[in-house]
Scaffold this motif. Structure first.
Motif, PDB file in Angstrom:
ATOM      1  N   TYR A   1       0.648  -1.017  -0.381  1.00  0.00           N
ATOM      2  CA  TYR A   1      -0.080  -0.238  -0.120  1.00  0.00           C
ATOM      3  C   TYR A   1       1.046   1.126  -0.200  1.00  0.00           C
ATOM      4  O   TYR A   1       1.532   1.433   0.892  1.00  0.00           O
ATOM      5  CB  TYR A   1      -0.951  -0.103   1.353  1.00  0.00           C
ATOM      6  CG  TYR A   1      -1.744   0.624   1.453  1.00  0.00           C
ATOM      7  CD1 TYR A   1      -3.204   0.701   0.690  1.00  0.00           C
ATOM      8  CD2 TYR A   1      -1.082   2.141   1.862  1.00  0.00           C
ATOM      9  CE1 TYR A   1      -3.759   2.139   0.702  1.00  0.00           C
ATOM     10  CE2 TYR A   1      -2.358   3.639   2.274  1.00  0.00           C
ATOM     11  CZ  TYR A   1      -3.504   3.399   1.581  1.00  0.00           C
ATOM     12  OH  TYR A   1      -4.744   3.935   1.066  1.00  0.00           O
TER      13      TYR A   1
ATOM     14  N   ASP B   1       1.637   4.935   0.434  1.00  0.00           N
ATOM     15  CA  ASP B   1       0.266   6.487   1.098  1.00  0.00           C
ATOM     16  C   ASP B   1       1.488   7.535   0.196  1.00  0.00           C
ATOM     17  O   ASP B   1       2.047   7.816   1.370  1.00  0.00           O
ATOM     18  CB  ASP B   1       0.363   6.624   2.388  1.00  0.00           C
ATOM     19  CG  ASP B   1      -0.436   7.411   3.219  1.00  0.00           C
ATOM     20  OD1 ASP B   1      -0.772   8.293   2.186  1.00  0.00           O
ATOM     21  OD2 ASP B   1      -0.820   7.932   4.313  1.00  0.00           O
ATOM     22  N   SER B   2       1.136   8.005  -0.226  1.00  0.00           N
ATOM     23  CA  SER B   2       1.720   9.107  -0.896  1.00  0.00           C
ATOM     24  C   SER B   2       1.963  10.390  -0.203  1.00  0.00           C
ATOM     25  O   SER B   2       2.745  11.218  -0.130  1.00  0.00           O
ATOM     26  CB  SER B   2       1.004   9.303  -2.608  1.00  0.00           C
ATOM     27  OG  SER B   2       1.006   8.478  -3.337  1.00  0.00           O
ATOM     28  N   ASP B   3       0.527  10.762   0.088  1.00  0.00           N
ATOM     29  CA  ASP B   3       0.698  12.085   0.871  1.00  0.00           C
ATOM     30  C   ASP B   3       1.356  11.362   2.302  1.00  0.00           C
ATOM     31  O   ASP B   3       2.076  12.480   2.655  1.00  0.00           O
ATOM     32  CB  ASP B   3      -1.244  12.506   1.725  1.00  0.00           C
ATOM     33  CG  ASP B   3      -2.022  12.354   0.360  1.00  0.00           C
ATOM     34  OD1 ASP B   3      -1.754  13.081  -0.696  1.00  0.00           O
ATOM     35  OD2 ASP B   3      -3.013  12.371   0.212  1.00  0.00           O
TER      36      ASP B   3
ATOM     37  N   VAL C   1      -4.958   2.590   5.145  1.00  0.00           N
ATOM     38  CA  VAL C   1      -4.501   4.207   5.625  1.00  0.00           C
ATOM     39  C   VAL C   1      -5.897   5.197   5.959  1.00  0.00           C
ATOM     40  O   VAL C   1      -6.827   4.945   5.273  1.00  0.00           O
ATOM     41  CB  VAL C   1      -3.708   4.558   5.243  1.00  0.00           C
ATOM     42  CG1 VAL C   1      -3.545   5.964   5.481  1.00  0.00           C
ATOM     43  CG2 VAL C   1      -2.592   3.899   5.199  1.00  0.00           C
TER      44      VAL C   1
ATOM     45  N   ALA D   1      -6.120   8.188   6.448  1.00  0.00           N
ATOM     46  CA  ALA D   1      -5.515   9.341   7.181  1.00  0.00           C
ATOM     47  C   ALA D   1      -6.281  10.368   7.719  1.00  0.00           C
ATOM     48  O   ALA D   1      -5.691  10.834   9.042  1.00  0.00           O
ATOM     49  CB  ALA D   1      -5.177   9.929   5.945  1.00  0.00           C
TER      50      ALA D   1
ATOM     51  N   GLY E   1      -4.929   2.451  10.445  1.00  0.00           N
ATOM     52  CA  GLY E   1      -4.514   2.391  10.518  1.00  0.00           C
ATOM     53  C   GLY E   1      -5.008   0.755  10.067  1.00  0.00           C
ATOM     54  O   GLY E   1      -5.773   0.823  10.793  1.00  0.00           O
TER      55      GLY E   1
ATOM     56  N   LEU F   1      -1.145   5.312  13.241  1.00  0.00           N
ATOM     57  CA  LEU F   1      -0.474   5.604  12.585  1.00  0.00           C
ATOM     58  C   LEU F   1       0.664   6.660  12.032  1.00  0.00           C
ATOM     59  O   LEU F   1       1.776   5.893  11.824  1.00  0.00           O
ATOM     60  CB  LEU F   1      -1.489   7.129  10.940  1.00  0.00           C
ATOM     61  CG  LEU F   1      -2.695   5.939  10.099  1.00  0.00           C
ATOM     62  CD1 LEU F   1      -3.569   7.153   9.572  1.00  0.00           C
ATOM     63  CD2 LEU F   1      -1.974   5.113   9.359  1.00  0.00           C
TER      64      LEU F   1
END
Length: 174
Positions: free
Chosen positions: A45, A47-49, A86, A88, A93, A108
């Motif tokens: 997974y 999570d770009s942010d 996730v 966010a 998570g 997280l």
């Protein structure tokens, strides 16, 4: 078995820093060494942010910082972990754990477990839907979907689907 092997190979390739050769110009720029024991790998997974990659690995979930390409920790006690989701906006998570038919909930920031939710038989793919604040765990052996309210971490429904669900995707509009 082939699907699991292929997704495991993909996870190992990503975790090791390899790029699938999709055409000219691709090259290995770094290697990421992660720890843990066991040979079972499944979902990845991104999570770009938060600039993190979560990699399911046997009985734990490895977490990598994409800015430094270094492991930042792991989510422990996720028996035969499959998928990662996730939430966010809630700071949480989730992992789907085929080893004990549960969904683990973790913080997280600390990566520490905060609870478990009963799932169906062999939960596999898992997603978080932001508009409804629901986590959906797709359960292979019970052929259903467990729907969890992410604000309370309680099961709100189990929906039979009549087949073995494998992969899932959210729709951006809820």
């Amino acid at each position: 078995m082939k699907k699991r092997l292929l997704s495991g190979c993909a996870a190992m390739a990503l975790a090791a820093g390899f790029v699938w050769a999709a055409g000219p110009g691709y090259k290995v720029t770094d290697h990421i060494k992660i720890g843990g024991t066991g040979t079972f790998w499944d979902y990845v997974y991104v999570d770009s942010d938060a600039a993190r990659i979560y990699v399911s690995h046997a009985n734990q979930t490895e977490v990598i910082d994409t800015k430094t390409n270094k492991p930042v920790g792991s989510v422990a006690d996720t028996p035969r972990v499959h998928g990662i989701a996730v939430a966010a906006d809630l700071g949480k998570g989730y992992t789907s754990n085929g080893g004990n038919n549960t969904v683990s909930v973790f913080d997280l920031k600390t990566l520490k477990a905060t609870g478990t939710v009963p799932g169906g038989m062999n939960p596999d793919a898992i997603i978080y839907e932001t508009k409804s604040h629901r986590v959906l765990s797709f359960n292979g052996n019970s052929k259903d979907v467990t729907i969890i309210d992410a604000k309370t971490d309680k099961v709100v429904a189990t929906v039979p689907v009549g087949c073995k669900p494998e992969f899932a995707q959210t729709y951006a509009k809820g």
